[in-house]
Design an enzyme around this catalytic site. Structure first.
Site, PDB file in Angstrom:
ATOM      1  N   LEU A  92       0.813  -1.214   0.000  1.00 31.17           N
ATOM      2  CA  LEU A  92       0.000   0.000   0.000  1.00 31.17           C
ATOM      3  C   LEU A  92       0.845   1.263   0.000  1.00 31.17           C
ATOM      4  CD1 LEU A  92      -2.673  -1.092   2.635  1.00 31.17           C
ATOM      5  CD2 LEU A  92      -2.999  -0.916   0.167  1.00 31.17           C
ATOM      6  N   GLY A  93       2.052   1.178   0.521  1.00 27.06           N
ATOM      7  CA  GLY A  93       2.898   2.359   0.568  1.00 27.06           C
ATOM      8  C   GLY A  93       4.117   2.135   1.439  1.00 27.06           C
ATOM      9  N   GLY A  95       6.520   4.113   4.564  1.00 30.67           N
ATOM     10  CA  GLY A  95       6.638   5.218   5.502  1.00 30.67           C
ATOM     11  C   GLY A  95       7.925   5.145   6.289  1.00 30.67           C
ATOM     12  N   GLY A  96       8.117   6.102   7.217  1.00 36.85           N
ATOM     13  CA  GLY A  96       9.295   6.097   8.060  1.00 36.85           C
ATOM     14  C   GLY A  96       9.358   4.839   8.917  1.00 36.85           C
ATOM     15  N   PHE A  97       8.193   4.305   9.239  1.00 41.01           N
ATOM     16  CA  PHE A  97       8.082   3.076  10.018  1.00 41.01           C
ATOM     17  C   PHE A  97       8.554   1.884   9.194  1.00 41.01           C
ATOM     18  CE2 PHE A  97       5.798  -0.702  11.242  1.00 41.01           C
ATOM     19  CZ  PHE A  97       5.670  -0.649  12.607  1.00 41.01           C
ATOM     20  N   PRO A  99       7.284  -0.469   5.260  1.00 39.50           N
ATOM     21  CA  PRO A  99       6.212  -0.665   4.279  1.00 39.50           C
ATOM     22  C   PRO A  99       4.903  -1.098   4.920  1.00 39.50           C
ATOM     23  CG  PRO A  99       7.724  -2.518   4.244  1.00 39.50           C
ATOM     24  CD  PRO A  99       8.321  -1.507   5.176  1.00 39.50           C
ATOM     25  N   VAL A 100       3.808  -0.820   4.221  1.00 37.68           N
ATOM     26  CA  VAL A 100       2.466  -1.218   4.658  1.00 37.68           C
ATOM     27  C   VAL A 100       1.849  -2.085   3.562  1.00 37.68           C
ATOM     28  CG1 VAL A 100       0.192  -0.422   5.432  1.00 37.68           C
ATOM     29  CG2 VAL A 100       2.236   0.952   5.921  1.00 37.68           C
ATOM     30  N   LYS A 114       1.504  -3.313   8.934  1.00 32.74           N
ATOM     31  CA  LYS A 114       2.695  -2.468   8.988  1.00 32.74           C
ATOM     32  C   LYS A 114       3.887  -3.350   9.338  1.00 32.74           C
ATOM     33  CE  LYS A 114       1.174   2.173  10.325  1.00 32.74           C
ATOM     34  NZ  LYS A 114       1.340   3.216  11.345  1.00 32.74           N
ATOM     35  N   ASP A 211       0.875  14.598  14.830  1.00 29.15           N
ATOM     36  CA  ASP A 211       1.082  14.466  13.388  1.00 29.15           C
ATOM     37  C   ASP A 211      -0.256  14.339  12.661  1.00 29.15           C
ATOM     38  OD1 ASP A 211       2.738  14.485  11.168  1.00 29.15           O
ATOM     39  OD2 ASP A 211       2.943  12.309  11.123  1.00 29.15           O
TER      40      ASP A 211
END
Length: 403
Positions: A92-93, A95-97, A99-100, A114, A211
């Protein structure tokens, strides 16, 4: 005779002394128990707070915290099957965390997974923070954390899947905005406000999100908004009203000036972010990168000038002309401008915001001009700013170096 009286008095004194000792021991035991409980609570709050300010945590720390939250675990082989071995087609995308991924469990239930990046120390802190916070929160306008997986060096958080992705996809997409008529946007505004009120006042913890933005508002099957991504959130305990940090996290354009410039955050910094988001929902325009003049005018100052000149409706997304009520739009612009005032003391609380949204008879104060430039500042020599931009169901973080 005197011997009998003396013996009786000695017995009474002994009983009284024994009773006093017993009471003292009980009081000490109760105080000790209370002290231990307070210490444990403070440690829990401190751990949740420290998870956002740069401390590192081992796998043992994280596993211990996940166990202490009684968060249901799920086997790695089940997630591998659900995500087709974390295939690119299910991604899905990023992020800093980390991939999702989209996943489908054996019972047909869709989830968002996540996956903590093994090279991301930042994600390690976010992971622990989400486990500590969102696992204990339940509200219809907050995304739900369902399960967790900690196997073979994998750290996975499993959330309810949001089929309509995030609000920014609809607001800022070239054609998607037409799918959000005025009533739908008003419903989304109210839902976000209720979710924030729960975090600030109604949950058993007082939580500052830090955020809040369009990409962190997910939409369910019925387009109901759910606040997501609590990796940057902080807990306030007792009567604490504000805090200061040297690690500025958030997103350009959404950060309150006192937070962007001095690291000072409170419920009012979340209110500021809500105000930015409210004006974006009405206008269909991003505050980030909004320029109509050489001076770099922001969406906020542009909205304030239009409203002050009696031309507030010019801010409205052209797609809303047929579905909107002018008085409702103008009132929402007014409320948004109250939320983005430069001085935190001038901004309303989220409970006041909901009252103002719910009634058109409550008189609204006149908003002061917002700060000229929001969330933008030049780092000093030797310092840097690091902005990570993500999409969809991901966490977007801008880590800034304060001056």
């Amino acid at each position: 005779m005197w011997i009998k009286v003396g013996a009786g008095l000695s017995a009474v004194i002994a009983v009284l002394f024994f009773s006093a000792c017993t009471c003292t021991m009980r009081r000490r035991t109760n105080l000790r128990t209370e002290e231990i409980a307070n210490i444990r609570e403070e440690q829990s709050l401190d751990l949740a707070g420290r998870a956002t300010v740069g401390d590192d945590y081992s796998d043992k720390d994280i596993k211990g915290e996940v166990t202490s939250q009684d968060l249901p675990l799920i086997r790695l082989d089940v997630i591998n099957e659900a995500t087709k071995q974390f295939s690119d087609e299910n991604k899905l995308g990023q992020g800093g965390f980390g991939p999702v991924y989209r996943g489908t469990l054996e019972d047909g239930k869709e989830v968002a997974v996540k996956r903590l990046s093994r090279t991301s120390g930042q994600g390690q802190r976010e992971f622990l923070n989400e486990v500590l916070l969102i696992a204990r929160l339940q509200h219809r306008n907050l995304v739900r954390l369902l399960r967790c997986c900690l196997e073979k060096n994998e750290k996975l958080l499993i959330y309810e899947y949001m089929p309509n992705k995030s609000l920014d996809v609809f607001l800022f997409g070239s054609r998607n905005g037409v799918l959000l008529d005025w009533q739908r946007r008003l419903s989304i505004i109210n839902g976000i406000a209720r979710g924030l009120l729960y975090l600030h006042e109604d949950s058993r913890l007082r939580i500052i999100h830090r955020d809040l933005k369009a990409s962190n508002i997910l939409l369910d099957y019925e387009m109901n908004p759910k606040i997501s991504d609590f990796g940057m959130a902080r807990i306030f305990d007792g009567n604490q009203s504000e805090a200061n940090t040297n690690r500025i996290v958030g997103t350009y354009g959404y950060m309150a000036p006192e937070y962007a410039m001095a690291g000072l955050f409170s419920v009012k910094s979340d209110v500021f972010s809500f105000g930015v988001l409210l004006l974006e929902i009405i206008s269909g325009k991003k505050n980030v990168g909004f320029h109509l003049s050489e001076e770099g005018e922001s969406l906020l100052t542009f909205a304030w000038k239009l409203w002050s000149d009696g031309q507030g409706l010019e801010l409205m997304d052209s797609m809303l002309e047929k579905s909107s009520a002018a008085t409702e739009v103008l009132r929402c612009i007014h409320i948004g401008l109250l939320c983005v005032q430069e001085d935190p003391a001038d901004r309303p609380t989220m409970s006041s915001v909901l009252h103002m949204l719910a009634s058109d008879t409550i008189a609204l104060p006149i908003p002061k001009q917002p700060a000229f430039s929001i969330g933008r500042f030049v780092a000093m020599e030797g310092q840097s700013s690091n902005q990570k931009v993500c999409s969809g169901n991901e966490l977007t973080i801008s880590v800034l170096s304060p001056r």
